[in-house]
Design a protein around this motif. Structure first.
Motif, PDB file in Angstrom:
ATOM      1  N   ALA A 200      39.395  24.858  29.532  1.00  0.00           N
ATOM      2  CA  ALA A 200      39.038  26.011  30.687  1.00  0.00           C
ATOM      3  C   ALA A 200      39.831  27.321  30.396  1.00  0.00           C
ATOM      4  CB  ALA A 200      39.193  25.385  31.894  1.00  0.00           C
ATOM      5  N   TRP A 201      39.620  28.154  31.068  1.00  0.00           N
ATOM      6  CA  TRP A 201      40.550  29.493  30.865  1.00  0.00           C
ATOM      7  C   TRP A 201      41.229  29.938  32.327  1.00  0.00           C
ATOM      8  CZ3 TRP A 201      41.523  31.867  26.313  1.00  0.00           C
ATOM      9  CH2 TRP A 201      40.699  31.551  25.060  1.00  0.00           C
ATOM     10  N   LYS A 202      42.393  30.209  32.136  1.00  0.00           N
ATOM     11  CA  LYS A 202      43.105  30.378  33.637  1.00  0.00           C
ATOM     12  C   LYS A 202      43.778  31.815  33.418  1.00  0.00           C
ATOM     13  CE  LYS A 202      46.869  28.530  36.379  1.00  0.00           C
ATOM     14  NZ  LYS A 202      47.886  27.739  36.534  1.00  0.00           N
ATOM     15  N   VAL A 203      43.793  32.657  34.468  1.00  0.00           N
ATOM     16  CA  VAL A 203      44.354  34.046  34.339  1.00  0.00           C
ATOM     17  C   VAL A 203      45.689  33.701  34.625  1.00  0.00           C
ATOM     18  CG1 VAL A 203      44.299  36.240  35.453  1.00  0.00           C
ATOM     19  CG2 VAL A 203      42.327  35.185  34.930  1.00  0.00           C
ATOM     20  N   LEU A 204      46.734  34.203  33.738  1.00  0.00           N
ATOM     21  CA  LEU A 204      48.058  34.061  33.798  1.00  0.00           C
ATOM     22  C   LEU A 204      48.480  35.385  34.735  1.00  0.00           C
ATOM     23  CD1 LEU A 204      49.253  32.750  30.458  1.00  0.00           C
ATOM     24  CD2 LEU A 204      48.944  31.405  32.350  1.00  0.00           C
ATOM     25  N   ARG A 205      48.335  36.201  34.027  1.00  0.00           N
ATOM     26  CA  ARG A 205      48.999  37.517  34.733  1.00  0.00           C
ATOM     27  C   ARG A 205      47.987  38.914  34.467  1.00  0.00           C
ATOM     28  NH1 ARG A 205      51.269  37.020  29.789  1.00  0.00           N
ATOM     29  NH2 ARG A 205      51.883  38.946  28.759  1.00  0.00           N
ATOM     30  N   THR A 206      48.445  39.791  35.026  1.00  0.00           N
ATOM     31  CA  THR A 206      47.762  41.079  34.651  1.00  0.00           C
ATOM     32  C   THR A 206      48.597  41.896  34.245  1.00  0.00           C
ATOM     33  OG1 THR A 206      47.687  41.895  36.819  1.00  0.00           O
ATOM     34  CG2 THR A 206      45.866  40.677  36.367  1.00  0.00           C
ATOM     35  N   SER A 207      48.238  43.146  33.242  1.00  0.00           N
ATOM     36  CA  SER A 207      49.110  44.387  32.890  1.00  0.00           C
ATOM     37  C   SER A 207      48.251  45.600  33.175  1.00  0.00           C
ATOM     38  CB  SER A 207      49.981  43.929  31.641  1.00  0.00           C
ATOM     39  OG  SER A 207      48.726  44.078  30.546  1.00  0.00           O
ATOM     40  N   ALA A 208      49.020  46.714  33.319  1.00  0.00           N
ATOM     41  CA  ALA A 208      48.393  47.918  33.293  1.00  0.00           C
ATOM     42  C   ALA A 208      48.853  48.919  32.426  1.00  0.00           C
ATOM     43  CB  ALA A 208      48.495  48.363  34.759  1.00  0.00           C
ATOM     44  N   PRO A 209      48.054  49.535  31.630  1.00  0.00           N
ATOM     45  CA  PRO A 209      48.242  50.632  30.862  1.00  0.00           C
ATOM     46  C   PRO A 209      48.304  52.168  31.576  1.00  0.00           C
ATOM     47  CG  PRO A 209      45.846  50.249  30.369  1.00  0.00           C
ATOM     48  CD  PRO A 209      46.488  49.445  31.471  1.00  0.00           C
ATOM     49  N   VAL A 210      47.718  52.111  32.774  1.00  0.00           N
ATOM     50  CA  VAL A 210      47.903  53.254  33.809  1.00  0.00           C
ATOM     51  C   VAL A 210      48.123  52.698  35.212  1.00  0.00           C
ATOM     52  CG1 VAL A 210      46.431  55.148  34.623  1.00  0.00           C
ATOM     53  CG2 VAL A 210      45.829  54.481  32.388  1.00  0.00           C
ATOM     54  N   ALA A 211      48.941  53.339  35.834  1.00  0.00           N
ATOM     55  CA  ALA A 211      49.361  52.972  37.173  1.00  0.00           C
ATOM     56  C   ALA A 211      50.026  54.175  37.913  1.00  0.00           C
ATOM     57  CB  ALA A 211      50.723  51.774  37.079  1.00  0.00           C
ATOM     58  N   MET A 212      50.036  54.142  39.128  1.00  0.00           N
ATOM     59  CA  MET A 212      50.409  55.267  40.075  1.00  0.00           C
ATOM     60  C   MET A 212      50.616  54.539  41.329  1.00  0.00           C
ATOM     61  SD  MET A 212      49.062  58.898  41.024  1.00  0.00           S
ATOM     62  CE  MET A 212      49.833  60.354  40.939  1.00  0.00           C
ATOM     63  N   ALA A 213      51.989  54.754  41.693  1.00  0.00           N
ATOM     64  CA  ALA A 213      52.713  54.029  43.237  1.00  0.00           C
ATOM     65  C   ALA A 213      53.511  54.915  43.982  1.00  0.00           C
ATOM     66  CB  ALA A 213      53.873  53.000  42.541  1.00  0.00           C
ATOM     67  N   GLN A 214      53.017  54.790  45.266  1.00  0.00           N
ATOM     68  CA  GLN A 214      53.853  55.538  46.049  1.00  0.00           C
ATOM     69  C   GLN A 214      55.223  55.353  46.189  1.00  0.00           C
ATOM     70  OE1 GLN A 214      51.728  55.554  49.898  1.00  0.00           O
ATOM     71  NE2 GLN A 214      53.300  57.345  50.855  1.00  0.00           N
ATOM     72  N   VAL A 215      55.908  56.551  46.065  1.00  0.00           N
ATOM     73  CA  VAL A 215      57.578  56.381  46.441  1.00  0.00           C
ATOM     74  C   VAL A 215      57.891  57.579  47.150  1.00  0.00           C
ATOM     75  CG1 VAL A 215      59.420  56.938  44.852  1.00  0.00           C
ATOM     76  CG2 VAL A 215      57.774  55.952  43.815  1.00  0.00           C
ATOM     77  N   GLY A 216      58.482  57.172  48.512  1.00  0.00           N
ATOM     78  CA  GLY A 216      58.432  57.944  49.672  1.00  0.00           C
ATOM     79  C   GLY A 216      57.140  58.462  49.954  1.00  0.00           C
ATOM     80  N   GLN A 217      57.036  59.902  50.071  1.00  0.00           N
ATOM     81  CA  GLN A 217      55.867  60.418  50.326  1.00  0.00           C
ATOM     82  C   GLN A 217      55.266  60.925  49.393  1.00  0.00           C
ATOM     83  OE1 GLN A 217      56.798  63.477  53.483  1.00  0.00           O
ATOM     84  NE2 GLN A 217      58.579  62.443  54.172  1.00  0.00           N
ATOM     85  N   GLY A 218      55.663  60.663  48.081  1.00  0.00           N
ATOM     86  CA  GLY A 218      55.138  61.215  46.994  1.00  0.00           C
ATOM     87  C   GLY A 218      54.638  60.061  45.929  1.00  0.00           C
ATOM     88  N   TYR A 219      54.249  60.481  44.724  1.00  0.00           N
ATOM     89  CA  TYR A 219      53.770  59.469  44.009  1.00  0.00           C
ATOM     90  C   TYR A 219      54.375  59.655  42.333  1.00  0.00           C
ATOM     91  CZ  TYR A 219      50.102  58.519  47.267  1.00  0.00           C
ATOM     92  OH  TYR A 219      49.422  58.245  48.536  1.00  0.00           O
ATOM     93  N   LEU A 220      54.658  58.311  41.908  1.00  0.00           N
ATOM     94  CA  LEU A 220      55.047  58.264  40.465  1.00  0.00           C
ATOM     95  C   LEU A 220      54.072  57.625  39.502  1.00  0.00           C
ATOM     96  CD1 LEU A 220      57.170  58.700  38.120  1.00  0.00           C
ATOM     97  CD2 LEU A 220      58.332  56.468  38.866  1.00  0.00           C
ATOM     98  N   GLY A 221      53.543  58.451  38.482  1.00  0.00           N
ATOM     99  CA  GLY A 221      52.188  57.862  37.769  1.00  0.00           C
ATOM    100  C   GLY A 221      52.751  57.533  36.167  1.00  0.00           C
ATOM    101  N   PHE A 222      52.017  56.677  35.579  1.00  0.00           N
ATOM    102  CA  PHE A 222      52.386  56.194  34.238  1.00  0.00           C
ATOM    103  C   PHE A 222      51.092  56.424  33.334  1.00  0.00           C
ATOM    104  CE2 PHE A 222      52.375  52.829  31.223  1.00  0.00           C
ATOM    105  CZ  PHE A 222      53.659  53.127  30.493  1.00  0.00           C
ATOM    106  N   VAL A 223      51.059  57.030  32.391  1.00  0.00           N
ATOM    107  CA  VAL A 223      49.939  56.750  31.563  1.00  0.00           C
ATOM    108  C   VAL A 223      50.451  56.404  30.156  1.00  0.00           C
ATOM    109  CG1 VAL A 223      47.879  58.152  30.423  1.00  0.00           C
ATOM    110  CG2 VAL A 223      48.628  58.796  32.668  1.00  0.00           C
ATOM    111  N   GLY A 224      50.066  55.203  29.875  1.00  0.00           N
ATOM    112  CA  GLY A 224      50.710  54.440  28.542  1.00  0.00           C
ATOM    113  C   GLY A 224      50.276  54.724  27.481  1.00  0.00           C
ATOM    114  N   ASP A 225      49.151  55.754  27.165  1.00  0.00           N
ATOM    115  CA  ASP A 225      48.367  55.943  25.953  1.00  0.00           C
ATOM    116  C   ASP A 225      49.715  56.426  24.883  1.00  0.00           C
ATOM    117  OD1 ASP A 225      46.331  55.954  28.105  1.00  0.00           O
ATOM    118  OD2 ASP A 225      45.167  56.711  26.537  1.00  0.00           O
ATOM    119  N   LEU A 226      49.399  56.061  23.748  1.00  0.00           N
ATOM    120  CA  LEU A 226      50.357  56.612  22.689  1.00  0.00           C
ATOM    121  C   LEU A 226      49.910  57.638  21.954  1.00  0.00           C
ATOM    122  CD1 LEU A 226      51.525  53.113  21.264  1.00  0.00           C
ATOM    123  CD2 LEU A 226      52.657  54.511  22.779  1.00  0.00           C
TER     124      LEU A 226
END
Length: 244
Positions: A200-226
């Motif tokens: 059977a197949w079991k999901v271990l974890r997830t990862s993200a090449p693109v993310a954006m999180a709220q930091v205080g009142q603003g946002y920090l983004g990440f675009v992992g494209d090389l």
């Protein structure tokens, strides 16, 4: 739509390289069609430009992760916490040592860590994103990119990592990276494996090449494209709010 008169975007490129202009040509053109664009390549002018509160900041290389530019990174974090948007992209991902990702993002209060670098297919996290963003982005992001772990709902695109197990739950060590059931890379013996009576197949974890999180009142983004891509350009335009 935003116009150059009321939107200013800042590219911070303290490790500016001769070929960088060509690398960022497409995203620069897109931005300049809807906003004004400023480059900062020295620390003191960069600090002044940040203090003028641009619409968005792009961190185009890994300079702000280096101790000698810590003051500039602190200024960017203050800008974010007061409602600004900053995006890590481009040469940031090509050159930042993997063991420095955790420390860099931890300084902004995030648990993001380097996970892996590979050509992968990731799916849009449409359930988390606002409709006005998810409607303009592709549902699948296929790119050679740095992926982050411990991103959670801040992920814009998600890659699932799964492992084949026997029925009793003991792993046989075969790892395959999947994106919503679509195989992207097989590190085991089989291709397109399917669950059967023995495994059977079991999901271990997830990862993200693109993310954006709220930091205080603003946002920090990440675009992992090389490498530059039209998908990445659309994502970055959406992140800094210039799609409005």
């Amino acid at each position: 739509m935003s116009s150059p008169s009321n939107s200013r975007v800042l590219f911070i490129s303290l490790f500016s390289k001769p070929w960088a202009d060509k690398r960022f040509a497409t995203i620069r053109t897109r931005i300049m069609n809807i906003a004004s664009l400023e480059y900062a390549i020295k620390p003191i002018p960069t600090l002044r430009a940040i203090a003028e509160e641009p619409k968005a900041i792009f961190l185009t290389d890994e300079a702000l992760a280096m101790p000698r530019f810590h003051m500039v990174w602190e200024a960017v974090i203050r800008y974010i916490r007061h409602g600004g948007t900053a995006i890590c992209m481009g040469c940031f991902n090509n050159n930042l040592p993997t063991d420095m990702y955790r420390k860099f993002f931890a300084h902004a209060g995030l648990q993001w860590e380097y996970d892996h670098t590979n050509q992968c297919r990731s799916t849009l996290n449409a359930d988390f994103l606002p409709r006005e963003i998810s409607d303009i982005l592709p549902s699948i992001h296929c790119t050679d990119a740095v992926h982050l772990s411990h991103v959670g709902n801040s992920a814009w695109y998600i890659l699932q990592h799964t492992v084949k197990e026997d029925i009793e739950g003991s792993s046989n060590g075969t790892m395959t990276e999947m994106a919503n059931g679509v195989e992207s890379m097989d590190l085991g013996e089989e291709r397109n494996p399917k669950p059967d009576e023995e495994t059977a197949w079991k999901v271990l974890r997830t990862s993200a090449p693109v993310a954006m999180a709220q930091v205080g009142q603003g946002y920090l983004g990440f675009v992992g494209d090389l490498t530059p891509s039209e998908e990445a350009n659309l994502i970055m335009i959406a992140m800094c709010g210039l799609y409005m």
